[in-house]
Design a protein around this motif. Structure first.
Motif, PDB file in Angstrom:
ATOM      1  N   ARG A 280      -8.839   3.830  -9.606  1.00  7.85           N
ATOM      2  CA  ARG A 280      -7.940   3.480  -9.802  1.00  7.85           C
ATOM      3  C   ARG A 280      -6.784   4.654 -10.636  1.00  7.85           C
ATOM      4  O   ARG A 280      -7.356   5.996 -10.801  1.00  7.85           O
TER       5      ARG A 280
ATOM      6  N   LEU B  70       0.863  -1.052  -0.015  1.00  9.39           N
ATOM      7  CA  LEU B  70       0.116  -0.138  -0.531  1.00  9.39           C
ATOM      8  C   LEU B  70       0.487   1.104  -0.469  1.00  9.39           C
ATOM      9  O   LEU B  70       1.806   1.129   0.453  1.00  9.39           O
TER      10      LEU B  70
ATOM     11  N   LEU C 154       3.798   3.303 -10.265  1.00  6.44           N
ATOM     12  CA  LEU C 154       3.000   2.065  -9.080  1.00  6.44           C
ATOM     13  C   LEU C 154       1.367   2.723  -9.335  1.00  6.44           C
ATOM     14  O   LEU C 154       1.004   3.445  -9.662  1.00  6.44           O
TER      15      LEU C 154
ATOM     16  N   CYS D  92      -1.778   1.669  -8.805  1.00  5.38           N
ATOM     17  CA  CYS D  92      -2.672   0.975  -8.128  1.00  5.38           C
ATOM     18  C   CYS D  92      -4.107   1.398  -8.292  1.00  5.38           C
ATOM     19  O   CYS D  92      -4.569   1.776  -9.022  1.00  5.38           O
TER      20      CYS D  92
ATOM     21  N   GLY E 179      -3.713   3.758  -1.671  1.00  2.41           N
ATOM     22  CA  GLY E 179      -3.593   2.854  -3.123  1.00  2.41           C
ATOM     23  C   GLY E 179      -3.247   1.356  -3.034  1.00  2.41           C
ATOM     24  O   GLY E 179      -1.864   1.189  -2.099  1.00  2.41           O
ATOM     25  N   ARG E 180      -3.690   0.104  -3.131  1.00  4.44           N
ATOM     26  CA  ARG E 180      -2.975  -0.560  -3.346  1.00  4.44           C
ATOM     27  C   ARG E 180      -2.401  -1.189  -4.610  1.00  4.44           C
ATOM     28  O   ARG E 180      -2.975  -0.994  -5.580  1.00  4.44           O
ATOM     29  N   ILE E 181      -1.392  -1.458  -4.587  1.00  7.03           N
ATOM     30  CA  ILE E 181       0.035  -1.376  -5.498  1.00  7.03           C
ATOM     31  C   ILE E 181      -0.333  -3.038  -6.278  1.00  7.03           C
ATOM     32  O   ILE E 181      -0.590  -3.990  -5.353  1.00  7.03           O
ATOM     33  N   GLU E 182      -0.470  -3.156  -7.850  1.00  9.27           N
ATOM     34  CA  GLU E 182      -0.943  -3.491  -8.436  1.00  9.27           C
ATOM     35  C   GLU E 182      -0.290  -3.930  -9.615  1.00  9.27           C
ATOM     36  O   GLU E 182      -0.027  -5.172  -9.801  1.00  9.27           O
TER      37      GLU E 182
ATOM     38  N   HIS F  36      -7.917   2.054  -2.332  1.00  9.24           N
ATOM     39  CA  HIS F  36      -7.314   0.456  -1.234  1.00  9.24           C
ATOM     40  C   HIS F  36      -8.658   1.910   0.228  1.00  9.24           C
ATOM     41  O   HIS F  36      -9.445   1.495   0.139  1.00  9.24           O
TER      42      HIS F  36
END
Length: 169
Positions: A73, A53, A120, A122, A138-141, A125
C-alpha cells in the motif's frame, strides 16, 4: 551513426533529454519496517480510469521503494509550488521529510501528508521491472483533493519550479 543505425545513448545524453520534459512532483509514502518511509518522484502517471490505476517509478536501491513493495500500500501526494523544501527533503535518503511535513497514519497504516494538491491512496496492483527502477502500478482506493495552493510544483532541467494554473489561448 553507422549505416543509419544510431549508437545507444549515453547516460548523460539520456538524462539531458529527459530533463527537457517538464513533470509534476510527488511524494510517495508507505509504512516501512522501521517507521514511515517516503520518497520524491516525478515519474508518475495515470494508467486507467476503469479500474482507477496510476503508476509511479521508484529506484530499486531506495529503502522507501522496498517499503512500498513490502507494505503493498502507498500514497502519492501531488505537491504544490510552496512545497519545494518537502520535495527536497524526501529526495534525500532518510526520513527528514516527515520532520518538515505534517502527517498522520491512515487506518491501513500508510503515512499521509497533511498538505498536497491531490492525494491518491493506493494498493499495489502490479510491480514491473523497469531497469534500475520498479514500475509500481497502484489501484486507487481513495482520492483526496487538497485545499492548498493551486499551482503545482514542477521539475524541469534539474530544477524545481512553479507552473501557473491559468492557461491562455
Amino acid at each position: 551513426s553507422v549505416d543509419g543505425v544510431l549508437a545507444p545513448p549515453s547516460n548523460d545524453d539520456f538524462r539531458e533529454a529527459m530533463s527537457r520534459f517538464a513533470s509534476g512532483v510527488t511524494v510517495v509514502t508507505a509504512a516501512g519496517r522501521d517507521g514511515p518511509a517516503g520518497l520524491t518522484a516525478n515519474a508518475f502517471s495515470s494508467v486507467s480510469k476503469d479500474p482507477p490505476l496510476a503508476l509511479v517509478c521508484i529506484d530499486k536501491r531506495s529503502r522507501s521503494g522496498l517499503a512500498v513493495q513490502a507494505a503493498g500500500r502507498f500514497a502519492v501526494h501531488v505537491l504544490g509550488d510552496d512545497q519545494q523544501a518537502i520535495a527536497r527533503a524526501f529526495a534525500r535518503p532518510g526520513d527528514e521529510g516527515f520532520g518538515l511535513a505534517g502527517w498522520r497514519t491512515a487506518a491501513c497504516g500508510t503515512p499521509l501528508l497533511d498538505q498536497f494538491l491531490a492525494r491518491l491512496t493506493c494498493i499495489a496492483h502490479a510491480i514491473h521491472d523497469g531497469g534500475d527502477h520498479l514500475i509500481v502500478v497502484g489501484r486507487i482506493e481513495r482520492i483526496d483533493l487538497g485545499a492548498g495552493g493551486d499551482a503545482p510544483l514542477t521539475y524541469f532541467r534539474g530544477r524545481l519550479g512553479a507552473l501557473s494554473p491559468t492557461a491562455t489561448n
